[in-house]
Design an enzyme around this catalytic site. Structure first.
Site, short mmCIF file in Angstrom:
data_model
loop_
_atom_site.label_atom_id
_atom_site.label_comp_id
_atom_site.label_asym_id
_atom_site.label_seq_id
_atom_site.Cartn_x
_atom_site.Cartn_y
_atom_site.Cartn_z
N CYS A 70 7.71 9.65 -39.95
CA CYS A 70 8.33 8.36 -40.26
C CYS A 70 8.53 7.51 -39.01
O CYS A 70 8.49 6.28 -39.08
CB CYS A 70 9.67 8.59 -40.94
SG CYS A 70 10.78 9.63 -39.97
N GLU A 104 17.46 7.46 -45.44
CA GLU A 104 16.54 7.42 -44.29
C GLU A 104 15.16 7.20 -44.87
O GLU A 104 14.59 8.08 -45.51
CB GLU A 104 16.60 8.75 -43.51
CG GLU A 104 17.95 9.05 -42.90
CD GLU A 104 18.39 8.09 -41.82
OE1 GLU A 104 17.58 7.23 -41.40
OE2 GLU A 104 19.55 8.16 -41.40
#
Ligand code: NAD
Length: 493
Positions: free
Chosen positions: A298, A264
């Site tokens: 993010c 990720e």
């Protein structure tokens, strides 16, 4: 509810956890941990060596082969429910440690404390009711009919490497489904946030029946220690959250042993504000998303794309919201934006703002350090307009409270600008017409999209990035399957 006397800087557990023992490294070496709101050193964490990491992987390897952990799902459920309850008892301590090492405002800690604690129970229950052996019936084959069964089995030893921006949440998100699926785990937390990991190790060691070696936490100030974990041939899988650059290094380190790798990674998400959107609700929310967590998220849609016909109207709304955003001491209730996590991180943010201005962007507000907050690593909420979609500030992840704004002409143009990125983590569309927004969302090359502020993120829905934002999924049934290997067995009917 948090009592006022329960808040304030709290150093975390200085020891790591290897093979069931809370311990220091042999030399006693440690590294400093700072409180980003004051820039003061507030404690230390163990500075493990590559040899410590090798011992931790050895412990996890033994625990996988020689305990009942990988085979006894009821025992795993028992242990993880114990852990869930223990984390809940330690909740206020964990919150203080989180604020101490990250500088995250106390007002916005629920998603980083209460949510992951609830997720431990979610995975314990999900994993207990999961069907690990499935008979798929009779199949015709060249050698005659055969019955087939699928056995879902743990991968083995899982190495979990986490970043600093939401450390306790990600430590839980990366390790708990892995453990519930029957794997053993070595967690390597980020240098800036060792305590959100070592506290988890302490609680596992002191308050649960999880056998020695099943869960290990190795803190270190050196990237070599994470690199050693990702290259170790005894590690069957790496689960990683962090930057795309580190993700590439981890993928390369695992290549010689063909390690399964769940990544990720970074993002540079666009928010397409269509010309029929309700600007008064969409843009203040966009400003809030940029500033809360100091922009260190993010999935933050940091590239705002405004229709040229309503460009100045949109800029004025964003400017007003950013100028009124509550920035300050993270321990003060009501504050929504604290400091950046470190001096280096703030310097990076300020450097990118400068590069944006040098490449022709117009500074609308912010751009520096708030005058009333000279101590700590604070940054002003910053709005840059007329940003060239190819410029550095439009292409690189900033990880600060900064929005870039670019005008567009028509939906096709907006989609082309949104897709002009190596990343594909997240995105957003605002529109008065949900069908039109959905049509635009469908054309965005990204793993997740928010429409009109409605979150895509949650424990029951898969979350992952496309392009250079990642490989594989967390959450949902997809997220659990990542930690299982499938053995297909052919047998007589
Ligand atoms: P980072 O990549 O610098 O570090 C992450 C972790 O990797 C740390 O524990 C670090 O010690 C370790 N590491 C560094 N070099 C390594 C190597 N060569 N081998 C193995 N491990 C190594 O990231 P960061 O600065 O801590 O975190 C910010 C980044 O994380 C941003 O890019 C952000 O977008 C990303 N992030 C992504 C998600 C997501 O779900 N996609 C969530 C949160 C953060």
């Amino acid at each position: 509810m948090t009592n006022v006397e329960d808040i304030g800087v709290l150093p975390g557990e200085p020891r790591m956890l290897i093979d069931g023992e809370l311990q220091l490294t042999d030399s006693g070496a440690s590294f400093d941990v700072e409180h980003p709101a004051t820039a003061e050193v507030v404690g230390q964490a163990t500075d493990a060596t590559v040899a410590d990491m090798e011992r931790a992987v050895g412990a996890a390897t033994r625990a996988f082969g020689h305990t009942e952990w990988s085979r006894d799902v009821e025992f795993r459920h028992h242990c993880l429910m114990q852990l869930h309850q223990a984390l809940d008892r330690n909740k206020e301590r964990l919150r203080r440690v989180l604020i101490t090492e990250v500088g995250c405002p106390i007002t916005v800690t629920a998603s980083q404390i209460e949510d992951p604690i609830a997720e431990v129970k979610h995975w314990a229950d999900y994993g207990r009711s999961f069907d690990y052996q499935v008979d798929t019936g009779m199949h015709e084959t060249a050698l005659g009919p055969a019955r087939r069964r699928l056995h879902y089995e743990p991968m083995g030893v899982v190495g979990a490497i986490t970043p600093w921006n939401v450390p306790f949440y990600l430590n839980v998100a990366e390790t708990i489904p892995a453990l519930m699926a029957g794997n053993t785990v070595v967690l390597k937390p980020a240098q800036l946030t060792p305590w959100s990991g070592s506290e988890l190790g302490r609680i596992v060691a002191e308050e649960t029946d999880i056998p020695a070696g099943v869960f290990n936490v190795v803190t270190s100030n050196s990237n070599e220690v994470g690199a050693a974990l990702s290259a170790d041939p005894r590690v069957d899988m790496i689960t990683f959250t962090g930057s795309t650059a580190t993700g590439r290094a981890i993928l390369a380190a695992g290549a010689p042993t063909v390690k399964k790798t769940l990544l990720e990674l970074g993002g540079k998400s666009a928010h397409i504000v269509l010309d029929d959107a309700d600007f008064n609700s969409a843009l203040p929310l966009a400003a809030m998303m940029a500033c809360v967590m100091s922009g260190q998220s993010c999935i933050l849609p940091s590239r705002i794309l405004l229709p040229r016909s309503r460009y100045e109207e949109g800029l004025a709304l964003l400017k007003a919201s950013m100028e009124n955003f509550p920035v300050g001491d993270p321990w003060t209730p009501g504050v929504m934006q604290g400091p950046q996590i470190s001096a280096a991180q703030r310097q990076k943010v300020l450097g990118l703002i400068e590069s944006g201005i040098a490449s022709g962007a117009r500074l609308i507000t912010g751009g520096g350090v708030p005058e009333n907050l000279p101590r700590g690593y604070y940054t002003q909420p910053t709005l840059l307009a007329d940003v060239d979609p190819d410029s550095q500030i439009a292409q690189e992840e900033i990880f600060g409270p900064v929005l870039t704004v670019t005008p567009y002409d028509g939906d096709d143009d907006a989609i082309a600008i949104a897709n002009n990125s190596i990343y594909g983590l997240s995105g957003e569309v605002s529109s008065g017409d949900v069908d039109r927004a959905l049509a635009v969302a469908t054309r965005m090359r990204t793993g997740n999209v928010t429409i009109n502020g409605k979150s895509h993120f949650g424990i029951t829905s898969p979350f992952g990035g496309t392009k250079q934002s990642g490989l594989g999924y967390r959450n949902g049934s997809h997220g659990y399957l990542e930690y299982l290997a499938i053995k297909t067995i052919g047998l007589p009917g």
